[in-house]
Motif scaffolding. Structure first.
Motif, PDB file in Angstrom:
ATOM      1  N   HIS A 373      68.022  24.497  57.066  1.00 25.48           N
ATOM      2  CA  HIS A 373      68.896  25.597  56.645  1.00 25.48           C
ATOM      3  C   HIS A 373      69.928  25.854  57.731  1.00 25.48           C
ATOM      4  O   HIS A 373      69.559  26.135  58.872  1.00 25.48           O
ATOM      5  N   MET A 374      71.191  25.768  57.367  1.00 25.88           N
ATOM      6  CA  MET A 374      72.245  25.944  58.365  1.00 25.88           C
ATOM      7  C   MET A 374      73.152  27.109  57.981  1.00 25.88           C
ATOM      8  O   MET A 374      73.564  27.232  56.829  1.00 25.88           O
ATOM      9  N   ILE A 375      73.439  27.941  58.972  1.00 23.33           N
ATOM     10  CA  ILE A 375      74.383  29.036  58.786  1.00 23.33           C
ATOM     11  C   ILE A 375      75.615  28.691  59.615  1.00 23.33           C
ATOM     12  O   ILE A 375      75.491  28.323  60.787  1.00 23.33           O
ATOM     13  N   LYS A 376      76.803  28.771  58.994  1.00 24.20           N
ATOM     14  CA  LYS A 376      78.044  28.507  59.735  1.00 24.20           C
ATOM     15  C   LYS A 376      78.932  29.729  59.610  1.00 24.20           C
ATOM     16  O   LYS A 376      79.222  30.167  58.496  1.00 24.20           O
ATOM     17  N   GLU A 377      79.358  30.284  60.742  1.00 14.05           N
ATOM     18  CA  GLU A 377      80.231  31.463  60.733  1.00 14.05           C
ATOM     19  C   GLU A 377      81.304  31.331  61.796  1.00 14.05           C
ATOM     20  O   GLU A 377      81.224  30.481  62.682  1.00 14.05           O
ATOM     21  N   LYS A 378      82.320  32.201  61.671  1.00 16.01           N
ATOM     22  CA  LYS A 378      83.375  32.272  62.691  1.00 16.01           C
ATOM     23  C   LYS A 378      83.394  33.687  63.232  1.00 16.01           C
ATOM     24  O   LYS A 378      83.203  34.638  62.481  1.00 16.01           O
ATOM     25  N   ILE A 379      83.628  33.834  64.525  1.00 14.31           N
ATOM     26  CA  ILE A 379      83.794  35.167  65.120  1.00 14.31           C
ATOM     27  C   ILE A 379      85.192  35.237  65.738  1.00 14.31           C
ATOM     28  O   ILE A 379      85.534  34.407  66.589  1.00 14.31           O
ATOM     29  N   GLN A 380      85.984  36.209  65.300  1.00 22.77           N
ATOM     30  CA  GLN A 380      87.316  36.399  65.880  1.00 22.77           C
ATOM     31  C   GLN A 380      87.157  36.942  67.299  1.00 22.77           C
ATOM     32  O   GLN A 380      86.406  37.882  67.522  1.00 22.77           O
ATOM     33  N   THR A 381      87.865  36.349  68.257  1.00 25.74           N
ATOM     34  CA  THR A 381      87.867  36.876  69.618  1.00 25.74           C
ATOM     35  C   THR A 381      89.064  36.340  70.384  1.00 25.74           C
ATOM     36  O   THR A 381      89.475  35.196  70.190  1.00 25.74           O
ATOM     37  N   ARG A 386      84.478  34.624  77.494  1.00 28.77           N
ATOM     38  CA  ARG A 386      83.708  35.814  77.815  1.00 28.77           C
ATOM     39  C   ARG A 386      82.537  35.948  76.836  1.00 28.77           C
ATOM     40  O   ARG A 386      81.402  36.213  77.218  1.00 28.77           O
ATOM     41  N   LEU A 387      82.843  35.733  75.538  1.00 33.56           N
ATOM     42  CA  LEU A 387      81.807  35.856  74.512  1.00 33.56           C
ATOM     43  C   LEU A 387      80.688  34.823  74.742  1.00 33.56           C
ATOM     44  O   LEU A 387      79.495  35.148  74.683  1.00 33.56           O
ATOM     45  N   GLU A 423      92.465  28.101  67.177  1.00 37.31           N
ATOM     46  CA  GLU A 423      92.584  29.494  66.740  1.00 37.31           C
ATOM     47  C   GLU A 423      91.804  30.415  67.691  1.00 37.31           C
ATOM     48  O   GLU A 423      90.896  29.965  68.378  1.00 37.31           O
ATOM     49  N   PRO A 424      92.135  31.724  67.699  1.00 35.72           N
ATOM     50  CA  PRO A 424      91.426  32.659  68.584  1.00 35.72           C
ATOM     51  C   PRO A 424      90.068  33.045  67.996  1.00 35.72           C
ATOM     52  O   PRO A 424      89.850  34.181  67.579  1.00 35.72           O
ATOM     53  N   LEU A 425      89.158  32.109  67.953  1.00 34.67           N
ATOM     54  CA  LEU A 425      87.824  32.400  67.417  1.00 34.67           C
ATOM     55  C   LEU A 425      86.797  31.418  67.971  1.00 34.67           C
ATOM     56  O   LEU A 425      87.155  30.376  68.528  1.00 34.67           O
ATOM     57  N   VAL A 426      85.529  31.799  67.849  1.00 30.31           N
ATOM     58  CA  VAL A 426      84.457  30.855  68.167  1.00 30.31           C
ATOM     59  C   VAL A 426      83.714  30.530  66.871  1.00 30.31           C
ATOM     60  O   VAL A 426      83.634  31.354  65.957  1.00 30.31           O
ATOM     61  N   ARG A 427      83.237  29.300  66.804  1.00 32.72           N
ATOM     62  CA  ARG A 427      82.451  28.869  65.647  1.00 32.72           C
ATOM     63  C   ARG A 427      80.971  28.925  66.012  1.00 32.72           C
ATOM     64  O   ARG A 427      80.584  28.497  67.095  1.00 32.72           O
ATOM     65  N   VAL A 428      80.201  29.470  65.100  1.00 30.70           N
ATOM     66  CA  VAL A 428      78.764  29.604  65.327  1.00 30.70           C
ATOM     67  C   VAL A 428      78.018  28.820  64.256  1.00 30.70           C
ATOM     68  O   VAL A 428      78.312  28.944  63.069  1.00 30.70           O
TER      69      VAL A 428
END
Ligand code: MG
Length: 452
Positions: A373-381, A386-387, A423-428
């Motif tokens: 089971h894989m969850i893929k998300e993006k977090i804007q930062t 730092r994150l 882009e200004p984000l990290v991929r999780v």
């Protein structure tokens, strides 16, 4: 390991890309040709995918190469892995005009080394330095290079793939090909026909406007392929990105096969015949490692990017390791006995071999794989570093790997957190064989993110 990432200004993970007429201009491509020609003398192969800007930019890179004293052989329109194969066997280097899976308005350049691999970071930094300082070795009239055309050379590539598996291995198999109007239009239908398959095709007319679907093979874009597979009763459908280094599949019911499952299925086939080392980026599903270990093999992880996989495979082989396979969980698979780059045409061929050997429908083979089971998300930062450092600190009780971004293993779950290159984000990504573990670990990580 030499697969460490170096900072490049112009070139990304897969060459230079940009919007044609805006940041991708004949000017820029001319200077790339001049810089590359100044670094590598000799005979350079030039190819392009099906984009409308391909001829214009191919002429620019050829002009630069010839002005720097290289002889140029124009191989015409063909997949990136086809040009890489030709360079490995016949040339001193190559330049491929392609933007791979990007939309039609993009184009770019990939530089190929004499061994057929894409230029590595160290050499690319030197190439960029030449471009920015305009340090070119422009030749006088007696030493300017010349051009020949060799559009038939692509046959070396298609024939090599056909010969790599037993003759007529595809007899009795109907298949559908969707090259997306890209470069594979001139190769994959021919290869599969050469294997003895009965071949149907969709979007197999070369067209830089990509009227059938975008060059990136998405679920939405592959509806036509899925429909044709069902209506023809075919064993599978294969689709490529614009330059056909990747291949993705739908099964006989038209169901899309997730790319990590595709990778695992091929790994299963290869490792069942010859177990050994499989190389893949830290972003690949644990499914791949599970399958490889089942056969007594092992997995070596690299930073994200096919070039790191390809170069690590070569390095390990040179050290005497038994490297049998490599690739990424995006349909980009590398077969070391063939060449050290992702190859969509070869991947389609191996799928034919897998079905011929097993005698089972593709849907059955996929359903037999363990489920993850894989969850893929993006977090804007605005501050990815730092994150990521905060997450590393918060998770210091768990197993941490910094091969690329931050990979955290906690019990039966793992997570990868990486900054986006554009882009200004990290991929999780979070994955586990137990869906509850994946979800809980993801929520725990989001809790740490909220502390910031
Ligand atoms: Mg590609």
């Amino acid at each position: 390991m030499a697969a460490e990432k170096l900072q490049k200004r112009l070139f990304g993970t897969n060459g230079v890309r940009g919007i044609v007429g805006k940041d991708m201009t004949p000017d820029l491509v001319l200077s790339i040709g001049l810089a590359f020609g100044s670094m590598r003398k000799g005979r350079i192969a030039v190819g392009r995918d099906s984009r409308t800007s391909g001829e214009s930019l191919a002429n620019a890179v050829k002009a630069g190469l010839m002005a720097a004293g290289c002889d140029v052989v124009d191989c015409g329109m063909l997949p990136t892995p086809a040009l890489q194969y030709l360079v490995m066997h016949h040339f001193d280097g190559g330049a491929m005009i392609t933007a791979s899976h990007n939309p039609p308005e993009y184009n770019g350049v990939k530089i190929i080394e004499p061994d057929g691999t894409e230029m590595g970071d160290e050499q690319t930094v030197l190439l960029e330095e030449r471009i920015f300082s305009r340090n070119f070795e422009i030749q006088s009239w007696e030493h300017v290079g010349s051009e020949t055309k060799a559009t038939q050379m692509v046959d070396y590539y298609t024939n090599a793939i056909i010969r790599s598996v037993p003759e007529n291995i595809g007899n009795n198999l109907s298949v559908v090909v969707d090259p997306g109007c890209g470069a594979a239009s001139v190769t994959t239908p021919k290869i599969l026909t050469g294997l003895g398959c009965r071949v149907f095709s969709i979007n197999a007319q070369v067209d830089g406007h990509f009227p059938g679907r975008l060059p990136e093979p998405s679920l939405e874009g592959l509806k036509g392929l899925a429909g044709l597979v069902r209506s023809t009763g075919s064993a599978f459908g294969v689709a490529h990105d614009g330059d056909a280094d990747r291949a993705v599949f739908v099964d006989e019911n038209g169901r899309f096969i997730e790319e990590n499952q595709e990778f695992a299925l091929v790994a299963d086939y290869i490792c069942s015949r010859r177990s050994g080392v499989v190389v893949t980026p830290v972003s690949s599903s644990l499914l791949v490692e599970t399958i490889v270990k089942k056969h007594g093999g092992s997995v070596v992880y690299t930073p994200v990017g096919s070039i790191y996989v390809a170069r690590t495979m070569r390095e390990l082989l040179e050290k005497g390791e038994n490297v049998v396979f490599g690739g990424e969980g995006n349909g980009g698979l590398i077969f070391p006995g063939h060449q050290f780059c992702r190859d969509g045409g070869m991947t389609a061929t191996i799928m034919v071999a897998i079905l011929a050997q097993s005698g089972l429908p593709l849907s059955k083979l996929i359903d037999q794989l363990p489920v993850f089971h894989m969850i893929k998300e993006k977090i804007q930062t605005d501050n990815p570093d730092r994150l990521i450092n905060h997450l590393a600190e918060s998770c210091k009780g768990y197993t941490i790997d910094r091969t690329d971004g931050l990979r955290i293993t906690k019990g039966d779950a793992w997570a990868l957190v990486r900054p986006s290159g554009t882009e200004p984000l990290v991929r999780v990504m979070v994955e586990s064989a137990v869906s509850d573990s994946a979800r809980k670990f993801y929520q725990e990580l989001m809790g740490y993110v909220r502390q910031l």
